[in-house]
Design a protein around this motif. Structure first.
Motif, PDB file in Angstrom:
ATOM      1  N   ASP A  53       0.830  -1.208   0.000  1.00  0.00           N
ATOM      2  CA  ASP A  53       0.000   0.000   0.000  1.00  0.00           C
ATOM      3  C   ASP A  53       0.861   1.253   0.000  1.00  0.00           C
ATOM      4  OD1 ASP A  53      -2.271  -1.592   0.034  1.00  0.00           O
ATOM      5  OD2 ASP A  53      -2.651  -1.303   2.187  1.00  0.00           O
ATOM      6  N   GLU A  56       2.446   1.564  -3.523  1.00  0.00           N
ATOM      7  CA  GLU A  56       1.533   1.834  -4.628  1.00  0.00           C
ATOM      8  C   GLU A  56       0.666   3.071  -4.422  1.00  0.00           C
ATOM      9  OE1 GLU A  56      -0.664  -1.804  -5.213  1.00  0.00           O
ATOM     10  OE2 GLU A  56       1.148  -2.899  -5.824  1.00  0.00           O
ATOM     11  N   SER A  57       0.338   3.420  -3.188  1.00  0.00           N
ATOM     12  CA  SER A  57      -0.596   4.515  -2.920  1.00  0.00           C
ATOM     13  C   SER A  57       0.026   5.701  -2.208  1.00  0.00           C
ATOM     14  CB  SER A  57      -1.768   4.010  -2.063  1.00  0.00           C
ATOM     15  OG  SER A  57      -2.436   2.963  -2.691  1.00  0.00           O
ATOM     16  N   PRO A  78      -5.757   1.696   1.371  1.00  0.00           N
ATOM     17  CA  PRO A  78      -6.579   1.917   0.173  1.00  0.00           C
ATOM     18  C   PRO A  78      -7.419   0.683  -0.144  1.00  0.00           C
ATOM     19  CG  PRO A  78      -4.297   1.515  -0.441  1.00  0.00           C
ATOM     20  CD  PRO A  78      -4.332   1.558   1.051  1.00  0.00           C
ATOM     21  N   ARG A  79      -8.665   0.931  -0.521  1.00  0.00           N
ATOM     22  CA  ARG A  79      -9.586  -0.157  -0.836  1.00  0.00           C
ATOM     23  C   ARG A  79     -10.391   0.155  -2.085  1.00  0.00           C
ATOM     24  NH1 ARG A  79      -6.620  -2.547   1.841  1.00  0.00           N
ATOM     25  NH2 ARG A  79      -6.995  -3.473   3.870  1.00  0.00           N
ATOM     26  N   GLY A  80      -9.731   0.436  -3.181  1.00  0.00           N
ATOM     27  CA  GLY A  80     -10.446   0.624  -4.436  1.00  0.00           C
ATOM     28  C   GLY A  80     -11.347   1.832  -4.450  1.00  0.00           C
ATOM     29  N   GLY A  81     -10.803   3.005  -4.178  1.00  0.00           N
ATOM     30  CA  GLY A  81     -11.569   4.232  -4.242  1.00  0.00           C
ATOM     31  C   GLY A  81     -12.045   4.752  -2.901  1.00  0.00           C
ATOM     32  N   TRP A  82     -11.655   4.094  -1.816  1.00  0.00           N
ATOM     33  CA  TRP A  82     -11.966   4.571  -0.465  1.00  0.00           C
ATOM     34  C   TRP A  82     -10.855   4.128   0.470  1.00  0.00           C
ATOM     35  CZ3 TRP A  82     -13.398   0.911   3.444  1.00  0.00           C
ATOM     36  CH2 TRP A  82     -13.664  -0.378   2.981  1.00  0.00           C
ATOM     37  N   TRP A  83     -10.767   4.813   1.599  1.00  0.00           N
ATOM     38  CA  TRP A  83      -9.766   4.483   2.615  1.00  0.00           C
ATOM     39  C   TRP A  83     -10.443   3.724   3.754  1.00  0.00           C
ATOM     40  CZ3 TRP A  83      -4.934   5.273   1.274  1.00  0.00           C
ATOM     41  CH2 TRP A  83      -4.601   6.345   0.447  1.00  0.00           C
ATOM     42  N   TRP A 117     -11.415  10.379  -2.033  1.00  0.00           N
ATOM     43  CA  TRP A 117     -11.821   9.085  -1.487  1.00  0.00           C
ATOM     44  C   TRP A 117     -12.422   9.265  -0.098  1.00  0.00           C
ATOM     45  CZ3 TRP A 117      -7.344   5.043  -2.286  1.00  0.00           C
ATOM     46  CH2 TRP A 117      -7.127   4.855  -3.648  1.00  0.00           C
ATOM     47  N   LEU A 165     -21.260   2.074  -2.920  1.00  0.00           N
ATOM     48  CA  LEU A 165     -20.118   1.911  -2.033  1.00  0.00           C
ATOM     49  C   LEU A 165     -20.562   1.365  -0.678  1.00  0.00           C
ATOM     50  CD1 LEU A 165     -17.146   2.111  -1.387  1.00  0.00           C
ATOM     51  CD2 LEU A 165     -17.485   4.551  -0.861  1.00  0.00           C
ATOM     52  N   GLU A 168     -21.055  -2.280  -0.967  1.00  0.00           N
ATOM     53  CA  GLU A 168     -19.752  -2.955  -1.061  1.00  0.00           C
ATOM     54  C   GLU A 168     -19.116  -3.102   0.320  1.00  0.00           C
ATOM     55  OE1 GLU A 168     -15.366  -1.547  -2.538  1.00  0.00           O
ATOM     56  OE2 GLU A 168     -17.036  -1.084  -3.887  1.00  0.00           O
TER      57      GLU A 168
END
Length: 173
Positions: A53, A56-57, A78-83, A117, A165, A168
């Motif tokens: 993480d 990459e982020s 990071p979890r695909g568009g949210w923290w 995010w 979201l 999800e």
């Protein structure tokens, strides 16, 4: 416990033994006994994910320290568009504001790193201290999900979440 002794640094594989000491302690999982890390490999995977993480982020989980000793983990992942905001600390440091400090610093870091995010924290009704930390850090309760076979899951966020979201996040359990 003096806040000037508190510290954060990126969680790395070298922290695995200290992290496993916290995550394998049943007392840290009082609200969810099934979560105890029995196998050291789970702590290794947690540290490896944190390293990835950060790479990459530019942000990930921290090793939380007191006077230089690792006493747990915390921060955002990071979890695909949210923290995903989380923390797990040794019981010896509970009740001094350390969790709230970690969550507050993480919220600020997430807003600086990827402000679009949402920041989300998930907890269980059986762990009200975790929910209080989220609220003290600036998140608001946005959803409660009753579970058929256990305590309700509570979702806190720094903003309203769209239905997709939220669904999800609820599906993560």
């Amino acid at each position: 416990m003096n806040p000037s002794d508190w510290g954060l640094r990126p969680l790395v594989l070298d922290d695995v033994d200290a992290v496993h000491a916290v995550y394998s302690d049943p007392e840290t999982w009082r609200h969810f006994p099934e979560g105890v890390f029995v196998e050291r490999e789970r702590s290794v995977a947690l540290a490896e994910r944190a390293e990835r993480d950060w790479r990459e982020s530019g942000l990930g989980e921290w090793a939380v320290t007191v006077r230089g000793d690792v006493v747990g983990t915390g921060g955002v992942s990071p979890r695909g568009g949210w923290w995903n905001l989380g923390f797990r600390l040794a019981p010896s440091v509970w009740g001094h504001g350390l969790g709230t400090w970690v969550a507050s610093v993480a919220l600020g870091a997430a807003h600086r790193t990827q402000p679009d995010w949402p920041v989300v924290a998930r907890s269980m009704e059986t762990n009200p201290a975790s929910g209080r930390v989220s609220e003290q850090a600036g998140l608001e309760r946005v959803h409660v999900e009753p579970w058929a076979d256990g305590p309700a899951g509570i979702i806190h966020a720094d903003r309203p979440l769209d239905r997709r979201l939220l669904a999800e996040i609820v599906a993560l359990g």
